[in-house]
Motif scaffolding. Structure first.
Motif, short mmCIF file in Angstrom:
data_model
loop_
_atom_site.label_atom_id
_atom_site.label_comp_id
_atom_site.label_asym_id
_atom_site.label_seq_id
_atom_site.Cartn_x
_atom_site.Cartn_y
_atom_site.Cartn_z
N GLU A 158 4.15 -0.27 7.46
CA GLU A 158 5.07 0.57 6.69
C GLU A 158 5.00 0.27 5.20
N LYS A 159 4.43 -0.89 4.83
CA LYS A 159 4.29 -1.26 3.42
C LYS A 159 2.97 -0.79 2.82
N SER A 160 2.11 -0.20 3.63
CA SER A 160 0.78 0.19 3.13
C SER A 160 0.87 1.44 2.26
N THR A 161 -0.18 1.67 1.51
CA THR A 161 -0.26 2.85 0.63
C THR A 161 -1.08 3.94 1.30
N PHE A 162 -0.76 4.23 2.57
CA PHE A 162 -1.54 5.21 3.32
C PHE A 162 -1.47 6.59 2.69
N SER A 163 -0.36 6.91 2.03
CA SER A 163 -0.25 8.22 1.40
C SER A 163 -1.18 8.36 0.19
N GLY B 292 -4.28 6.83 0.22
CA GLY B 292 -5.64 6.59 0.66
C GLY B 292 -6.00 5.14 0.87
N PHE B 293 -5.02 4.27 1.13
CA PHE B 293 -5.29 2.86 1.41
C PHE B 293 -6.08 2.21 0.27
N LYS B 294 -5.51 2.20 -0.92
CA LYS B 294 -6.24 1.70 -2.07
C LYS B 294 -6.50 0.19 -2.01
N GLY B 295 -5.74 -0.52 -1.18
CA GLY B 295 -5.98 -1.95 -1.05
C GLY B 295 -7.33 -2.29 -0.45
N VAL B 296 -7.95 -1.32 0.23
CA VAL B 296 -9.27 -1.54 0.80
C VAL B 296 -10.29 -1.82 -0.30
N ALA B 297 -10.11 -1.19 -1.46
CA ALA B 297 -11.04 -1.39 -2.57
C ALA B 297 -10.60 -2.48 -3.53
N ALA B 298 -9.32 -2.80 -3.53
CA ALA B 298 -8.80 -3.69 -4.57
C ALA B 298 -8.97 -5.17 -4.28
N PHE B 299 -9.26 -5.55 -3.04
CA PHE B 299 -9.30 -6.98 -2.73
C PHE B 299 -10.55 -7.67 -3.27
N ASP B 300 -11.57 -6.91 -3.67
CA ASP B 300 -12.82 -7.52 -4.12
C ASP B 300 -13.33 -6.76 -5.34
N ILE C 211 -5.77 -2.60 4.59
CA ILE C 211 -7.01 -2.85 5.34
C ILE C 211 -6.79 -2.62 6.83
N LEU C 212 -5.66 -3.11 7.34
CA LEU C 212 -5.34 -2.89 8.75
C LEU C 212 -5.20 -1.41 9.06
N GLY C 213 -4.48 -0.70 8.20
CA GLY C 213 -4.27 0.73 8.42
C GLY C 213 -5.56 1.52 8.38
N ASN D 112 0.97 7.70 14.29
CA ASN D 112 1.80 8.72 13.64
C ASN D 112 1.97 8.42 12.15
N ILE D 113 2.05 7.12 11.82
CA ILE D 113 2.16 6.73 10.41
C ILE D 113 0.86 7.04 9.66
N LEU D 114 -0.27 6.77 10.31
CA LEU D 114 -1.57 6.87 9.65
C LEU D 114 -2.22 8.24 9.78
N ASP D 115 -1.59 9.16 10.47
CA ASP D 115 -2.19 10.48 10.71
C ASP D 115 -2.51 11.18 9.39
#
Length: 756
Positions: free
Chosen positions: A464-469, A471-479, A657-659, A700-703
């Protein structure tokens, strides 16, 4: 005095017979093991509403054959005197137990590979033939002096069941091949229908797909196919007959003792024969439940008023029964024979033997179907009485209730109509299609509801804390790509290693509340379980070592709060700032990378041709170094960056990343249901339905959260996600040069730290 002789030099018979009661206990233990495993199969079948009773615990294999060989010790004992009634009954019960085992374990033939099938059937055949020969010898010598009619009937039944078992095994490879081909065709149809459906929510779409996959997987399960076959259902009737013979002998012995004349004296087995008799009688009673149930269900359905309007074509021998033997006729012999006449003779002899086997197979099938029809003739009256009682009860129900139930049944039948084409059946099983559809449609709902009850609550809270709305920007930001490499090239990323590394860093940060850390660790632990499930079924490049590194890192973090032997909790309590801890972790990772590299070079054990094949410790250290350096680049110069805020940033990165990884769930489900073997496919679909129930809220959250720039084949790769996100918004992921700017804007609600 010689060993084994008394003081007079005579053979001491009593000394040799002293261990016999212990041998009886050994036989009892083997019989008890058969009883327990057969009872476990009965309980499993009733619990899961599989009244055809698949063989999950008791099947024909090396272990069960050894147990059976021990359990029939009394029947093959040629020279031990067994004068009393329990001794003679124990010999009969051992023989009946073998009949029960054959009828009980016949569906297990479907779960075997071809070579294993051949070897097990051959071994079982040798065991049965040996038993029959030994009983015949005992009948001739008088070791068996009562129940000779019962023994004769049981031997005949045993031989018939062995023939049924052997010839049923010949159809297993053909049925598997045919059903595998049919499954592939229906699977493509299901994919096509799924792609044409638009506007549905992801969970509903996956659930409908799984209903189709389950119907295909269950109806094509080799054990279920064997369990509903004519030979298997007929063996249930024969198995029931053998148990009735044992019951008749026991009852007549104790209720009509004057009709038998037993010898005086005591067996060398003494009291242990009573234990054997009781245990084997109970084993026969419990073991008869499964085959008798298969037989009764078959005749219940095929009764003229219960599904079959006619018995026309009932004695037809379908092609799959003899197809394997026909194909063997066309195969040339591989024997190296120089003489043409000898080769011709060998070939003709082979064909004659196969023609004999084809004839026996046809006779076997016709006999099995005849047994089924004869059973229907005798049992149909009982079934008609049961139907009359049910109709009589319905007359007492209210008309409104009847109308409601009729409406519900019509709605359910219309909703299940589209599943009919996904029922995989063999030739001659057309009448079973509707029955199998109706009886197995609610299985997915059962496992879906069970999955709901065990949903990962901590993972849901974390996601629920992810930025799925966004586009999951944390996937690119960790590195950060500008971080210098430790060894020239960079290994690819997997989904699990960044999550484990970020969780390690979060655990080492100071001033973090214990409740926040505990919640994060539990969420990551649940999330990594799903990541491992997804990565196990994704077709990606070689990430084996990288995934091992993730497992190694998380094992230390989860159990000991350590990262490569570095105590993270002690590090967080040293009074250092977050920046100092990140620098220390980064330097430690660099040192461990160099140590591992030197040790591997010294023993020349590492092939460093590609970064993905680096040792586990080097991959873990490289990940820690790069992530720490990336966070430091974004951390330095930030105005309002507190320890709590940095912990929150790491949490959101992990959630992203999980989402993003969990968006692969639909593709993984589809792959899992196709690539599993035909024997394990039903279990795979059942597991997939259970996991769908667990992850319903997550999906449902990640749809509709997948970036539009990603192609379907790129969604499975975290590196493809990172490239896609950076192409869409390169300014959201600053390089190291951004730290040289003078000002720093307050950190927004986004997860990333940047200096504008």
């Amino acid at each position: 005095m010689k060993i084994g002789c008394d003081v007079d030099g005579n053979l001491n018979q009593g000394k040799f017979s002293a261990p016999m009661p212990w041998i009886g206990i050994y036989v009892t233990a083997a019989s008890l093991a058969c009883l327990v495993t057969m009872a476990a199969d009965v309980i499993h079948g009733i619990r899961h509403r599989k009244l055809w009773f698949p063989c999950k615990y008791f099947s024909i294999n090396a272990t069960s054959l050894t147990l059976i060989a021990v359990a029939i010790k009394l029947s093959v004992d040629l020279n031990t005197a067994m004068p009393s009634r329990q001794d003679q009954l124990a010999k009969l019960s051992s023989s009946v137990l073998v009949c029960t085992v054959i009828g009980n374990s016949m569906p297990s033939l479907g779960a075997m590979e071809n070579e294993e099938l051949f070897m097990n059937v051959m071994a079982f055949g040798i065991l049965v033939v040996t038993l029959i020969v030994n009983i015949c010898i005992q009948l001739a010598t008088g070791a068996i002096f009562v129940f000779w009619k019962e023994h004769a009937c049981v031997m005949f039944i045993m031989l018939v069941l062995l023939i049924m078992l052997s010839f049923s095994a010949l159809t297993v490879p053909i049925c598997k091949r045919y059903l595998e081909h049919k499954y592939s065709k229906r699977y493509q149809l299901a994919l096509k229908e799924s792609s044409n459906e638009t506007g549905k929510r992801l969970v509903c779409k996956i659930r409908e797909d799984l209903m189709k996959y389950w119907m295909m997987a269950h109806t094509s399960s080799p054990q279920f196919v064997m369990g509903r076959s004519a030979t298997c259902t007929a063996s249930g009737a024969i198995c029931l007959l053998s148990s009735l013979i044992l019951a008749e002998a026991i009852l007549r012995t104790y209720l009509m003792p004057w009709s038998f004349k037993f010898c005086s004296g005591e067996s060398d087995y003494k009291w242990s024969t009573t234990l054997v008799l009781v245990t084997q009688t109970v084993a026969v009673a419990v073991g008869t439940i499964a085959p008798a149930s298969r037989w009764f269900i078959a005749i219940n359905f095929r009764c003229a008023k219960r599904g079959n309007a006619t018995y026309k074509g009932e004695f037809k021998v379908e092609k799959y029964w003899i197809q394997g033997l026909v194909e063997l006729k066309d195969c040339p012999l591989t024997l190296r024979i120089r003489s043409r006449h000898c080769r011709k003779l060998a070939h003709d002899t082979k064909n004659k033997l196969l023609d004999l086997c084809i004839g026996m197979q046809k006779g076997n099938v016709i006999m099995s179907k005849a047994i089924r029809l004869i059973s229907i003739f005798f049992v149909s009256k009982i079934l008609i009485c049961c139907d009359f009682c049910k109709e009589w009860k319905k007359n007492f129900k209210c008309n409104t209730v009847f109308n409601d139930s009729s409406l519900e049944s019509s709605q359910s039948s219309s909703s299940l109509e589209h599943l009919t084409c996904y029922v995989l059946h063999l030739e001659g099983e057309d009448a079973l299609v509707a029955h199998m559809t109706k009886s197995n449609c609610d299985a997915t709902d059962h496992w879906f509801q069970r999955g709901r009850r065990s949903e990962p609550k901590h993972l849901i809270k974390l996601l629920e804390k992810s930025t799925f709305s966004q586009g999951f920007k944390g996937v690119a930001a960790f590195d950060n790509d500008k971080v210098p490499s430790l060894d020239g090239e960079e290994p690819p990323n997997c989904w699990a290693l960044p999550v484990a590394t970020l969780a390690s860093i979060a655990l080492a940060l100071p001033n973090s509340s214990s409740s926040s850390i505990k919640g994060l660790m539990r969420g990551v632990n649940e999330g990594l379980m799903y990541i491992n499930f997804i990565e196990n079924h994704l077709e990606s490049k070689d990430l084996t070592n990288i995934r091992k590194a993730a497992t190694h890192v998380w094992l230390g973090v989860d159990l000991y709060h350590t990262w490569l032997d570095v105590d993270l909790r002690r590090l967080s309590l040293q009074g250092k700032s977050s920046e100092e801890i990140l620098e220390e972790l980064s330097e430690t990772a660099k040192v461990k990378f160099e140590e591992s590299k030197k040790s591997q070079t010294a023993i020349n054990a590492c092939i460093r041709d590609t970064p993905s094949k680096w040792p586990v410790k080097e991959l873990a250290a490289n990940s820690m170094y790069r992530i720490c350096q990336t966070i430091l680049l974004n951390h330095r110069g930030s105005i309002d960056q507190t320890d709590e805020r940095l912990f929150e940033v790491l949490t959101v990165m992990i959630a992203d990343i999980l989402g993003a990884c969990l968006t692969n769930f639909q593709e993984v489900i589809s792959t899992k249901c196709l690539n599993s073997t035909i024997e394990d496919r039903a279990k795979s679909v059942r597991h997939a339905v259970h996991m769908l129930g667990e992850t319903e809220k997550i999906l449902n959250i990640l749809d509709q959260s997948i970036p539009r720039s990603l192609e379907p084949h790129q969604i499975s790769s975290i590196d493809e996600w990172r490239l896609s996100l950076k192409r869409e918004d390169p300014w959201a992921f600053p390089s190291s040069s951004s730290s040289e700017n003078d000002g720093a804007s307050p950190v927004s609600n986004d997860f990333y730290l940047s200096i504008e």
